[in-house]
Design a protein around this motif. Structure first.
Motif, PDB file in Angstrom:
ATOM      1  N   ARG A  95      17.971  47.907  42.671  1.00  0.00           N
ATOM      2  CA  ARG A  95      18.323  49.021  41.783  1.00  0.00           C
ATOM      3  C   ARG A  95      17.824  48.744  40.370  1.00  0.00           C
ATOM      4  NH1 ARG A  95      24.591  49.800  43.148  1.00  0.00           N
ATOM      5  NH2 ARG A  95      24.368  51.770  41.997  1.00  0.00           N
ATOM      6  N   ASP A 179      20.344  49.699  37.179  1.00  0.00           N
ATOM      7  CA  ASP A 179      21.336  50.686  37.579  1.00  0.00           C
ATOM      8  C   ASP A 179      22.749  50.174  37.311  1.00  0.00           C
ATOM      9  OD1 ASP A 179      23.251  51.640  39.954  1.00  0.00           O
ATOM     10  OD2 ASP A 179      21.739  53.191  39.649  1.00  0.00           O
ATOM     11  N   HIS A 185      23.571  53.552  33.016  1.00  0.00           N
ATOM     12  CA  HIS A 185      22.535  52.551  33.249  1.00  0.00           C
ATOM     13  C   HIS A 185      22.277  51.696  32.011  1.00  0.00           C
ATOM     14  CE1 HIS A 185      22.111  54.783  36.847  1.00  0.00           C
ATOM     15  NE2 HIS A 185      21.391  55.765  36.331  1.00  0.00           N
TER      16      HIS A 185
END
Length: 206
Positions: A95, A179, A185
Motif C-alpha cells: 500500500r 496508505d 494517507h
C-alpha cells in the motif's frame, strides 16, 4: 490514531532502497516495475510500464534511476525530444507509492553494451529483431526476423543495435506515499533545484 508521520526525513535514495527491498520481499511479480511518463514536443503525455535496472547515488549527475529501451520506439523518440520524465512505483501489497520526477541523460555505450549482453540470449534476439512501436503487418513477420537472427548468430551474444540504449532519470523530486486508515494517507515530498543540490522536504496533505 498515530500522530506522527511514518516517512522519515532521511536521504530519499536511502529511503527508496529500504522500501524497494521490502517490495522485493513482498511483491509476487516485478517489484522493479514502474510507470514511465513522457511527453512529445506538443506536450501530449503518454505512459507505459518499464523495469528499473539500476538506481542509487552513483548513477547520473547526482544519483538516479535507470531503464533501457529502443530509442526509436515512441517513448524513445519522446525522450530524445524532451529529456524529462516521471516515474511511478506502486506496490499494492505494501500500500505504497513513490513518484519521481526529473531530467534524463543517456547512459554510455559501454553501459548499454554491458546491460544488453547481461540479458538472456533470447531477449537479446527479441530486442534486435523488433522495430518497437512500429506497425507490424502480422506476428509471423516478427517471428521470422527472430528466426533469421538465431540462424545468423547460432551461439554467443547478439550485437547490440545502436538504437538500443538506456537512460538515467536524475530526480529533482521524490514523493513517498503510504496508505493510512480512513484515507488519512502519509505523504512526504523531497525536492532539490538541481541534481547536485541538497534535498529539502515537506509533508503534504493527502
Amino acid at each position: 490514531m498515530d500522530q506522527e508521520s511514518t516517512i522519515p526525513q532521511s536521504d530519499p535514495f536511502s529511503l527508496f532502497e529500504i522500501w524497494f527491498g521490502e517490495a522485493k520481499a513482498s511483491e509476487p511479480n516485478d517489484p522493479n516495475a514502474m510507470a514511465l511518463a513522457t511527453a512529445n514536443p506538443q506536450a501530449r503525455p503518454s505512459v507505459r510500464m518499464v523495469l528499473l535496472k539500476g538506481h542509487g547515488a552513483h548513477w547520473g549527475s547526482g544519483g538516479g534511476f535507470v531503464f533501457y529501451t529502443n530509442a526509436e520506439s515512441r517513448k524513445g523518440e519522446e525522450i530524445r525530444a524532451n529529456m524529462h520524465a516521471s516515474l511511478l512505483f506502486h506496490w499494492k501489497s505494501l500500500r505504497r507509492q513513490i513518484r519521481i520526477e526529473g531530467p534524463l541523460e543517456e547512459v554510455s555505450s559501454d553501459q548499454a553494451d554491458a546491460y544488453f549482453h547481461s540479458r538472456p540470449r533470447g531477449s537479446q534476439i527479441g530486442s534486435a529483431a523488433s522495430d518497437q512501436s512500429r506497425p507490424l503487418p502480422d506476428r509471423k513477420l516478427y517471428l521470422d526476423r527472430v528466426a533469421s537472427l538465431e540462424e545468423r548468430y547460432p551461439e554467443g551474444d547478439i550485437p547490440r543495435p545502436p538504437h538500443w540504449t538506456g537512460f538515467v532519470l536524475s530526480p529533482l523530486a521524490i514523493e513517498f506515499w503510504q496508505d493510512r486508515d480512513y484515507r488519512l494517507h502519509d505523504r512526504r515530498r523531497f525536492t532539490r533545484s538541481s541534481p547536485t543540490e541538497a534535498w529539502s522536504n515537506t509533508l503534504l496533505y493527502p
